[in-house]
Design an enzyme around this catalytic site. Structure first.
Site, PDB file in Angstrom:
ATOM      1  N   ASP A 163       0.318  16.938  -0.379  1.00 46.19           N
ATOM      2  CA  ASP A 163      -0.117  16.130  -1.535  1.00 46.19           C
ATOM      3  C   ASP A 163       0.967  16.458  -2.869  1.00 46.19           C
ATOM      4  O   ASP A 163       1.395  17.731  -2.979  1.00 46.19           O
ATOM      5  CB  ASP A 163      -1.539  16.388  -1.960  1.00 46.19           C
ATOM      6  CG  ASP A 163      -2.322  15.533  -3.044  1.00 46.19           C
ATOM      7  OD1 ASP A 163      -3.264  14.860  -2.489  1.00 46.19           O
ATOM      8  OD2 ASP A 163      -1.938  15.389  -4.274  1.00 46.19           O
ATOM      9  N   HIS A 167      -7.747   8.552   3.979  1.00 40.44           N
ATOM     10  CA  HIS A 167      -6.952   9.962   4.079  1.00 40.44           C
ATOM     11  C   HIS A 167      -7.992  11.118   4.049  1.00 40.44           C
ATOM     12  O   HIS A 167      -8.999  11.014   3.303  1.00 40.44           O
ATOM     13  CB  HIS A 167      -5.721   9.840   2.743  1.00 40.44           C
ATOM     14  CG  HIS A 167      -6.423   9.724   1.607  1.00 40.44           C
ATOM     15  ND1 HIS A 167      -6.627   8.291   1.211  1.00 40.44           N
ATOM     16  CD2 HIS A 167      -6.763  10.542   0.454  1.00 40.44           C
ATOM     17  CE1 HIS A 167      -7.136   8.455  -0.233  1.00 40.44           C
ATOM     18  NE2 HIS A 167      -7.175   9.686  -0.620  1.00 40.44           N
ATOM     19  N   CYS A 195       0.930  -1.274  -0.115  1.00 46.49           N
ATOM     20  CA  CYS A 195      -0.072  -0.031   0.120  1.00 46.49           C
ATOM     21  C   CYS A 195       0.985   1.203   0.130  1.00 46.49           C
ATOM     22  O   CYS A 195       1.806   1.533   0.795  1.00 46.49           O
ATOM     23  CB  CYS A 195      -0.797   0.081   1.210  1.00 46.49           C
ATOM     24  SG  CYS A 195      -1.854   1.495   1.502  1.00 46.49           S
ATOM     25  N   HIS A 254      -3.326   0.400   8.598  1.00 45.50           N
ATOM     26  CA  HIS A 254      -4.179   0.391   7.243  1.00 45.50           C
ATOM     27  C   HIS A 254      -5.707   0.195   7.276  1.00 45.50           C
ATOM     28  O   HIS A 254      -6.064  -0.605   7.857  1.00 45.50           O
ATOM     29  CB  HIS A 254      -3.624  -0.640   6.436  1.00 45.50           C
ATOM     30  CG  HIS A 254      -4.340  -0.646   4.988  1.00 45.50           C
ATOM     31  ND1 HIS A 254      -3.883  -0.024   3.962  1.00 45.50           N
ATOM     32  CD2 HIS A 254      -5.229  -1.284   4.586  1.00 45.50           C
ATOM     33  CE1 HIS A 254      -4.795  -0.289   2.823  1.00 45.50           C
ATOM     34  NE2 HIS A 254      -5.469  -1.132   3.180  1.00 45.50           N
TER      35      HIS A 254
HETATM   36  P1  5GP Z   1      -7.660  10.413  -3.571  1.00 42.76           P
HETATM   37  O1  5GP Z   1      -7.849  10.546  -5.111  1.00 42.76           O
HETATM   38  O2  5GP Z   1      -7.678   8.833  -3.233  1.00 42.76           O
HETATM   39  O3  5GP Z   1      -8.859  11.018  -2.758  1.00 42.76           O
HETATM   40  O4  5GP Z   1      -6.476  11.071  -3.271  1.00 42.76           O
HETATM   41  C1  5GP Z   1      -4.999  10.505  -3.032  1.00 42.76           C
HETATM   42  C2  5GP Z   1      -4.242  11.522  -3.156  1.00 42.76           C
HETATM   43  O5  5GP Z   1      -2.919  11.295  -2.928  1.00 42.76           O
HETATM   44  C3  5GP Z   1      -4.189  12.610  -4.456  1.00 42.76           C
HETATM   45  O6  5GP Z   1      -4.693  13.814  -4.280  1.00 42.76           O
HETATM   46  C4  5GP Z   1      -2.886  12.256  -4.926  1.00 42.76           C
HETATM   47  O7  5GP Z   1      -2.166  13.478  -5.580  1.00 42.76           O
HETATM   48  C5  5GP Z   1      -2.108  11.819  -3.840  1.00 42.76           C
HETATM   49  N1  5GP Z   1      -0.836  11.204  -4.034  1.00 42.76           N
HETATM   50  C6  5GP Z   1      -0.875   9.998  -4.718  1.00 42.76           C
HETATM   51  N2  5GP Z   1       0.433   9.444  -4.862  1.00 42.76           N
HETATM   52  C7  5GP Z   1       1.195  10.258  -3.871  1.00 42.76           C
HETATM   53  C8  5GP Z   1       2.507  10.073  -3.450  1.00 42.76           C
HETATM   54  O8  5GP Z   1       3.229   9.175  -3.808  1.00 42.76           O
HETATM   55  N3  5GP Z   1       2.950  11.125  -2.753  1.00 42.76           N
HETATM   56  C9  5GP Z   1       2.230  12.287  -2.087  1.00 42.76           C
HETATM   57  N4  5GP Z   1       2.697  12.989  -1.415  1.00 42.76           N
HETATM   58  N5  5GP Z   1       0.689  12.105  -2.653  1.00 42.76           N
HETATM   59  C10 5GP Z   1       0.481  11.388  -3.341  1.00 42.76           C
HETATM   60 ZN    ZN Z   2      -2.203   1.406   3.680  1.00 43.99          ZN
END
Ligand code: 5GP
Ligand code: ZN
Length: 112
Positions: free
Chosen positions: A30, A98, A4, A46
């Site tokens: 982010d 998150h 994950c 998790h």
């Molecule tokens: P979701 O789309 O699941 O609501 O949010 C996931 C967030 O994680 C997105 O805003 C995406 O930009 C961020 N994200 C994805 N991969 C990474 C990463 O490797 N590092 C960081 N800092 N943010 C990430």
């Molecule tokens: Zn996880």
């Protein structure tokens, strides 16, 4: 969970721009910010999404909201939006709970 992305970030196995950390949660900026300030707060344990919150783990959510209040206050952020996407249709791309904390621009309602 071994495969994950956010478990690995919380464990420091994948680098991130950390905002805050304690024994229960981890906050980091982010990688693709959607506002001038955009960080994520995650439990170290998790949990796949809000849909998996129950009486056994809801203390983590309460704690995360205390952290959100404290970190935003310490950064001088007095208006912000907290968002959690649950499931594909709502836009969840990482299956580890998150909370997005977004601020620094005018926001619209309803969200897209
Ligand atoms: P979701 O789309 O699941 O609501 O949010 C996931 C967030 O994680 C997105 O805003 C995406 O930009 C961020 N994200 C994805 N991969 C990474 C990463 O490797 N590092 C960081 N800092 N943010 C990430
Ligand atoms: Zn996880």
């Amino acid at each position: 969970m071994s495969d994950c992305l956010f478990c690995k970030i919380a464990a420091g196995e994948i680098p991130s721009n950390k905002v805050y950390e304690d024994n229960l949660c981890f906050a980091f900026y982010d990688i693709a910010p959607q506002a001038p300030s955009h960080f994520l707060v995650i439990p170290k344990a998790h949990i796949s999404s809000v849909a998996a919150i129950d009486s056994e783990n809801s203390n983590l959510v309460a704690h995360i909201f205390e952290v959100i209040a404290a970190v935003t206050a310490s950064e001088g952020i007095d208006s912000y939006r907290v968002v959690s996407n649950i499931g594909e249709q709502a836009g969840q791309t990482v299956p580890h709970l998150h909370f997005h904390v977004l601020s620094g621009r005018d926001m619209t309602w309803p969200p897209g």
